[in-house]
Design an enzyme around this catalytic site. Sequence first.
Site, PDB file in Angstrom:
ATOM      1  N   ALA A  54       0.825  -1.210   0.000  1.00 15.60           N
ATOM      2  CA  ALA A  54       0.000   0.000   0.000  1.00 15.60           C
ATOM      3  C   ALA A  54       0.854   1.252   0.000  1.00 15.60           C
ATOM      4  CB  ALA A  54      -0.938  -0.014   1.208  1.00 15.60           C
ATOM      5  N   LYS A  56      -1.852 -15.115 -14.778  1.00 11.14           N
ATOM      6  CA  LYS A  56      -3.131 -15.591 -14.245  1.00 11.14           C
ATOM      7  C   LYS A  56      -4.246 -15.298 -15.242  1.00 11.14           C
ATOM      8  CE  LYS A  56      -6.423 -14.689 -10.478  1.00 11.14           C
ATOM      9  NZ  LYS A  56      -6.684 -13.911  -9.244  1.00 11.14           N
ATOM     10  N   LEU A 116      -5.164  -1.804   3.913  1.00 11.47           N
ATOM     11  CA  LEU A 116      -5.889  -2.403   5.025  1.00 11.47           C
ATOM     12  C   LEU A 116      -6.433  -1.368   5.998  1.00 11.47           C
ATOM     13  CD1 LEU A 116      -3.563  -5.443   5.757  1.00 11.47           C
ATOM     14  CD2 LEU A 116      -5.654  -5.396   4.402  1.00 11.47           C
TER      15      LEU A 116
END
Length: 503
Positions: free
Chosen positions: A21, A83, A338
């Site tokens: 972050a 992915k 978070l």
Amino acid sequence: MPSPDTDRAIRSIVIVGGGSAGWMTAAALCRTLQRDCTITLVESEEIGTVGVGEATIPPIRLFNEMLGIAEADFVKATHGSFKLGIQFVGWQQPGQTYFHPFGTYGKPFDTVGVHQFWLAQHRAGAIDPLDNYCMAWVLAQAGKFAPPSRDPRNVLSTYDYAYHFDAVRYAAFLRSYAEARGVIRIEGKAVSVALKGETGFVESVTLADGRVIAGELFIDCSGFRGLLIEGALHTGYEDWSHWLPCDRALAVPCAPTADFIPYTRSTAQSAGWQWRIPIQGRTGNGYVYSSGFIDDDRAASDLLGRLDGTPLADPRPLRFVTGRRRKSWNRNVVAVGLSSGFMEPLESTSLHLIQANISKLLAFFPDRDFDPLVIDEFNRVASGETERIRDFLILHYHLNRRDEPLWQYCANMAIPDTVQARIDHFRRFGRLIVRDMDLFGAPSWTAVHIGQGNLPERLDPVAHYREADGAAWLAKFKAAMAAEAQRLPSHRDYVAQHCRGDV
């Protein structure tokens, strides 16, 4: 040049906390604010980073492109892999699987969604899964990867991709990027916050050794504790654990195995679900579970017993409450990561939510007046984004037919009206309801609805009027995908040739 009386530009920004972050924020700010602003990041090596997930969704590519980072350099530095989506194992019921792809089902050939033509064949007795009409899954199950074609006429243009990578290495990579562009890093642990008496704005943070770091705009990247957004400003937290009851996770790497798959695997377990994420040199594993339905020791034992390689460390625990701060931006503090809330890693949205708040900060960047109009709009958009993600996650849990207590609770719990409306519309006619600020589009919702057994009672009435031969078209498209997949390299070979890291 503006006069001192009219110049309201912010000259100093303080980022409290590092990790993904903090350094994503620092990198984006220094890329955008190229002069006349000091950017300082305070972090302590004593405080570990969470780094639960190593999987992402396609918008991360836009973030790296905005920074001017070459994909090969990034994948090498982070020991990354590619992915194509997420395979869900046992989420509807044990033994059943489906794939959430990055990309579309087929190529739109009419005003009716491709899934409507598949549903017609399914009702007629065809047993082919919907996954087989998605280029991302055709490649994923074959272990193939290459970037999509830019030719919209080619079936290889119908998929997208993201990455698996080591999040700690990503933070280190971005730290080098940011420091090379003038970001000042201060080693130290922030322990207290001083507020301005007349406004209640944050004036400075004090470190454990007594140093005081002042600023005008503060970015709270201090993790769950939310030192500024919650500890100083008491913003409040909205708890969503009654809809998303998993509240703990264990993460452990293991030795790599022969199958270097280009997708994440999420396997439902008795009290939660287990992730499997292959990167260069290791496989990341974790168990996300509800402490109300299993104890920590049993969860650790179950996780270690299900690894398909030798564990490389002890399981690392994490406790959380799924939800969000009531405001992501309060006064002169913006929460990123978070500190702004937590979405469990089921759909790999943790790094995206960091990216999303950074993007909104740049779009609504303030001056020293911190106009409430700007802050309110930031918070409105942030709320909408997180609620739409929340709804998508709830869909996975609610549409299940498992018989364990956790899953029975989720199947029978009251859910938000916004989720129920989507379920009802799809169950009635196979229609997909689009909401404002949806991160996940129609193919994503289609994958979960059908993959978890929410099959429509009737087809979209418009499908009755189409002249297209759906069965013939589906067969033709399936053959075209199989032929194109054969031409592409394996995921392992592509990484080895273009972006192999030093592992």
